[in-house]
Each structure stands twice: as C-alpha cells, then as structure tokens.
Design a protein around this motif. Structure first.
Motif, PDB file in Angstrom:
ATOM      1  N   LEU A   1       0.852  -1.184   0.000  1.00  0.00           N
ATOM      2  CA  LEU A   1       0.000   0.000   0.000  1.00  0.00           C
ATOM      3  C   LEU A   1       0.886   1.232   0.000  1.00  0.00           C
ATOM      4  O   LEU A   1       1.855   1.320   0.754  1.00  0.00           O
ATOM      5  CB  LEU A   1      -0.904   0.010   1.236  1.00  0.00           C
ATOM      6  N   PHE A   2       0.528   2.213  -0.846  1.00  0.00           N
ATOM      7  CA  PHE A   2       1.347   3.409  -0.986  1.00  0.00           C
ATOM      8  C   PHE A   2       0.649   4.668  -0.466  1.00  0.00           C
ATOM      9  O   PHE A   2       1.305   5.655  -0.155  1.00  0.00           O
ATOM     10  CB  PHE A   2       1.753   3.605  -2.453  1.00  0.00           C
ATOM     11  N   THR A   3      -0.682   4.640  -0.393  1.00  0.00           N
ATOM     12  CA  THR A   3      -1.424   5.815   0.064  1.00  0.00           C
ATOM     13  C   THR A   3      -2.586   5.373   0.949  1.00  0.00           C
ATOM     14  O   THR A   3      -3.076   4.237   0.830  1.00  0.00           O
ATOM     15  CB  THR A   3      -2.003   6.606  -1.120  1.00  0.00           C
ATOM     16  N   PRO A   4      -3.068   6.262   1.808  1.00  0.00           N
ATOM     17  CA  PRO A   4      -4.250   5.938   2.606  1.00  0.00           C
ATOM     18  C   PRO A   4      -5.469   5.621   1.742  1.00  0.00           C
ATOM     19  O   PRO A   4      -6.270   4.741   2.085  1.00  0.00           O
ATOM     20  CB  PRO A   4      -4.472   7.203   3.434  1.00  0.00           C
ATOM     21  N   GLU A   5      -5.607   6.327   0.614  1.00  0.00           N
ATOM     22  CA  GLU A   5      -6.757   6.102  -0.259  1.00  0.00           C
ATOM     23  C   GLU A   5      -6.723   4.692  -0.854  1.00  0.00           C
ATOM     24  O   GLU A   5      -7.760   4.020  -0.972  1.00  0.00           O
ATOM     25  CB  GLU A   5      -6.759   7.139  -1.391  1.00  0.00           C
ATOM     26  N   GLU A   6      -5.530   4.221  -1.217  1.00  0.00           N
ATOM     27  CA  GLU A   6      -5.391   2.868  -1.739  1.00  0.00           C
ATOM     28  C   GLU A   6      -5.756   1.843  -0.660  1.00  0.00           C
ATOM     29  O   GLU A   6      -6.406   0.834  -0.947  1.00  0.00           O
ATOM     30  CB  GLU A   6      -3.963   2.636  -2.224  1.00  0.00           C
ATOM     31  N   ALA A   7      -5.356   2.119   0.572  1.00  0.00           N
ATOM     32  CA  ALA A   7      -5.683   1.211   1.674  1.00  0.00           C
ATOM     33  C   ALA A   7      -7.191   1.090   1.843  1.00  0.00           C
ATOM     34  O   ALA A   7      -7.735  -0.021   1.991  1.00  0.00           O
ATOM     35  CB  ALA A   7      -5.043   1.719   2.962  1.00  0.00           C
ATOM     36  N   ARG A   8      -7.871   2.209   1.816  1.00  0.00           N
ATOM     37  CA  ARG A   8      -9.336   2.191   1.982  1.00  0.00           C
ATOM     38  C   ARG A   8     -10.000   1.393   0.854  1.00  0.00           C
ATOM     39  O   ARG A   8     -10.910   0.596   1.094  1.00  0.00           O
ATOM     40  CB  ARG A   8      -9.881   3.616   2.004  1.00  0.00           C
ATOM     41  N   ALA A   9      -9.529   1.602  -0.355  1.00  0.00           N
ATOM     42  CA  ALA A   9     -10.131   0.922  -1.506  1.00  0.00           C
ATOM     43  C   ALA A   9      -9.926  -0.589  -1.418  1.00  0.00           C
ATOM     44  O   ALA A   9     -10.840  -1.371  -1.715  1.00  0.00           O
ATOM     45  CB  ALA A   9      -9.541   1.472  -2.798  1.00  0.00           C
TER      46      ALA A   9
END
Length: 476
Positions: free
Chosen positions: A173-181
């Motif tokens: 995971l590189f960003t918080p948004e990617e984690a959420r998705a």
C-alpha cells in the motif's frame, strides 16, 4: 503481414494450449481431493446423534462431567446430561472416553484441500487463515455450502504491507486512499478479516483502522516496524501475532525483563486485543540451525510440495548461511525463544487471554501437527493443561463473533467435538490421536481420519499449487 498473422496464430495457439493444460491440471487435482466430499463420507448427511457413556470436558471450567451424555441435533448441542425424548436419533457409545471441544488454530497458511484433512486428523476443527488468496474464497464457499468435510474455515484478505516492504507474497500500500479501496474490495469479495503486516506507516495504518471500522472488519496484526508496539492495542485489532515481535519491535531486540513489564501491562489493560504467539514457528528456526536432516523429517511429508520445495528449502539455506557467518546465532535464537516463553508466561499470569496459533504452512511447520507442539510450548511457559487447552478452544472462541459458536461444550454451541481415549486435562498428547472427530455434528471415525493422513502424505499437486499461486499474483 502473412508471417505476422502466422506468428500471432502460433502465439495464441500456445496460450490456448497452456490454458487448457492448466484447466486439466486443476480439474485433476480437484478430483483427487474428492475424498473430502461430504457425499462420499459414510453417514455424511447425519448431523444428529446422542452420545452416551462419555466424560465431557466443557472448557467453561476446569472440570470433567463424568459418565454423561450429549445430544446433538442438526449440528447443534441441544442437551448435556439428561437425554431428551428424541427416539429417532442414532446413538454413539462413547465407551467411557473423553469428549472435548474441537481445537482452533488461529494462525495458519493453507495451501490445498489436503491440508484440511490433516487438520481434522489432528483434532483441529476450526482454522483462521491469514494469507488470503482467491482459492481460499472457493474453499470457504465449499465449507459454507457443506460440499466438503473440513474444519470451519475463515480467512483474511492478502497481507497488507507498507510502501517499502517488497515481496510477491505481500500487497503493498502506498497511500491511505489505496488502503481504503483495498479493504472495501476485500469486504465485497467475502474475506472475513484483514491481515496487516510489516512496514505500514502511521498514515496508512490509520486509514486501515478507520476503514475497517466502517466496513465492520476486524484485524489480525503482524506488528509493523513503522509504528510503536503499543499502537496495535486498538479496538479493530483483535490479535497481535508472533511473540517474537514483542522482542523485535516492542523491546528493540533487547531481552529486557524490566521493559517487558510495560508490554505485559498493555495486554492486561486491553482485554479486547490478545496475543497469538506462534511460538512453534520461531522455535523451528533453532531446528533449522541445529538439525542437519530437518528437511527429511517425516512431518514435512505433510507440507504442500510447492512450499516444501521453495520456502522450506529457502529457510534452511538462509539460516545455515547465517550460521556459517555467525557461530553464535544458534545460542542467540534459543535464548530469545526462552525469553519469549517467559513473556508468554508473564502475559498469561497477568490475566490476559492468549490464543493458540502456529503459522503452519510455512518453513518446516506442517498443518495440524504443529498445534500440538504449540500447546506443549505453552506448558513449558508455565500453563497447566487446562490453561493451555483454553488457548485453542474457549479463548479463541471469544476473539471474533464468527467464532463464538465453537470452543466449548454448551447447549446451543456447534457440535465441533473430539473423542479421545484419555483425559486431555491430564495428558494433552491424547489430542494428537482422536478416535472420532465431529464437525457441525458430522462424525468422522478414526479409519477415515487415517485416510485423510495417507492422502495428504502421498499427494502430488506441485503444478496445481503453482497455478493457484500464479492466480493469486495475477489477482493482486
């Protein structure tokens, strides 16, 4: 142009042939595990029994209810002691043996259906898989739809790591948004929980925690080196994996019994987050260092062939290489192992729960058998037989709502049970050879369990396992 068309046709034909061969390999492998089909199990449709003349170990307290009976209807326990008027139910004579709850392994890595049979033969009736792949969702569906006889099967999604932690076995995971998705996607796919892993940064980890709360997903956490150990004591994290990370992250590799007190206090003051030690897999590092023929151990016959060829061999080579450069490594690993047993004892003595997990399926840690080694290590850490058995039964049942129906013998609970010749509260080793295993009320006799062992020992599914791993890599 004609040459290019011919070349394209050859390439497409080759790809088509590969796909066809892959399908055939997977179909054949699926047929070879048909022995697990409930339709092939003797009395596979029978989920209601009266078990008589049995000594019950309920695991709700340190006691044995002697010479009693248990009534099971449609896979549920409906009475203990007085037998209700159910004349149509078949009778199983316990012959004075001991009835205890089926065992729960809270940290496994499962590679094929053969391992499901090995778990059952070792008395493990529930597993929590912590490296989710597409094949695991299919296994889960087969269990839910009662197509195969299997431990109750629950699985996390793929392991979530941070941007610096590379590996084809991880989901970076590189960003918080990617984690959420990703978390929302795993919930939609049907995974039961989230597995967090090494390298998650505070910003990404905070997004993981928040999104898991929104998605009503709980977490099994391999501690991240990018946040403090205390960070992991939060309501969404239900288990913290690996006693070794108490030392490596919590104590910065220092075997410091004074500083350990602060870690113990975290567990005792946060009962909603419990330790899953996986101590056996750490001790196996010492075996890799000290046993030259460890890869020829008979129990490794029950490792998946692909894992045995790759991970088992790679770990042996890694630790032997380390030993050639550092003659003190064996003594240090043993010293840390003993310190981790001390940490387990201190956490247990503090009143905090501990749950049994093995990390089975990697290195030289086979399915099923390793759970008994794990329980023996808890005994070394100072637990009584009852206290050790709690970690693999009633303690585990309290971690997630989806485990609440297991882990004890009580009215209303699912009939996941073991029948053993001797009393496990006096001798835990009797759990290694149950004379009968029951899953959701379905009875599996000793002869059938032996068949499961033989099938797993003689399997040849290297190519099928490789194809399923490729499927996982493509699905990421």
């Amino acid at each position: 142009m004609k040459f290019l068309k011919k070349l394209l046709l050859v390439i497409l034909s080759f790809i088509g042939l590969l796909i066809l061969m892959s399908i055939i390999i997977l179909v054949v492998d699926n047929q070879q595990t048909s022995f697990l089909k409930i339709s092939k199990l003797e009395n596979g449709d029978q989920k209601s029994y009266v078990i008589t003349n049995v000594n019950v170990i309920p695991m709700t307290t340190d006691t044995v209810i002697t010479n009693t009976g248990v009534t099971i209807k449609d896979g549920k326990i409906i009475a203990i002691g007085n037998i209700p008027n159910e004349p149509e139910l078949p009778i199983l004579d316990g012959k004075g043996r001991y009835l205890s709850p089926g065992l729960i392994d809270m940290h496994v890595h499962l590679w094929d259906k053969y391992e499901l049979g090995v778990y059952l033969a070792n008395g493990v009736t529930t597993v929590r898989n912590l490296w989710g792949q597409p094949m695991h969702l299919r296994m889960k569906d087969a269990v839910i739809n009662e197509e195969i006889i299997s431990p109750m099967f629950f699985t996390s999604g793929p392991k979530l790591t941070g941007p610096k932690f590379i590996g084809d076995d991880n989901l970076q995971l590189f960003t918080p948004e990617e984690a959420r998705a990703k978390i929302a996607d795993y919930k939609a796919q049907g995974f039961d929980l989230i597995k967090t892993y090494y390298g998650l940064t505070p910003e990404i980890y905070d997004a993981v925690l928040d999104e898991c709360e929104k998605q009503n997903l709980e977490i099994a956490a391999h501690p991240s080196n990018e946040v403090g150990y205390s960070y992991h004591f939060t309501p969404q994290i239900k288990t913290i994996e690996h006693a070794e990370d108490i030392v490596q992250i919590g104590l910065n590799y220092q075997l410091d019994s004074v500083k350990l007190d602060s870690i113990v206090a975290l567990y005792s003051s946060h009962p909603g987050t419990v330790l899953c030690p996986t101590q056996v897999v750490y001790y196996n590092i010492y075996r890799l260092l000290e046993e030259d023929n460890v890869l020829n151990n008979e129990q490794l016959d029950f490792m998946n062939p692909l894992i045995r060829m790759t991970d088992s061999k790679a770990q042996f080579d890694r630790w032997q290489g380390t030993k050639s450069n550092d003659s003190t490594i064996s003594s240090y690993i043993l010293k840390q192992h003993n310190f981790q047993l001390y940490a387990i004892r201190k956490i247990h003595e503090s009143g905090a729960d501990i749950v049994c997990g093995t990390d089975a399926g990697i290195g030289i840690t086979p399915a099923g058998y390793s759970l008994h080694e794990e329980l023996a290590l808890y005994k070394e850490a100072g637990m009584s037989n009852y206290e050790a058995l709690k970690t693999a039964t009633i303690n585990a049942s309290k971690v997630h709502d989806f485990l609440n129906d297991f882990g004890s013998i009580e009215v209303g609970k699912t009939a996941n049970l073991l029948l053993t010749d001797d009393n496990p509260l006096e001798d835990l080793s009797t759990l290694k050879t149950p004379s009968l295993v029951m899953v959701k009320g379905r009875s599996i006799d000793e002869e059938t369990l032996d068949t499961f062992i033989d099938q797993a020992k003689n399997r040849n599914n290297l190519l099928a396992s490789g194809l399923r791993y490729v499927e996982y890599l493509l699905s990421k």
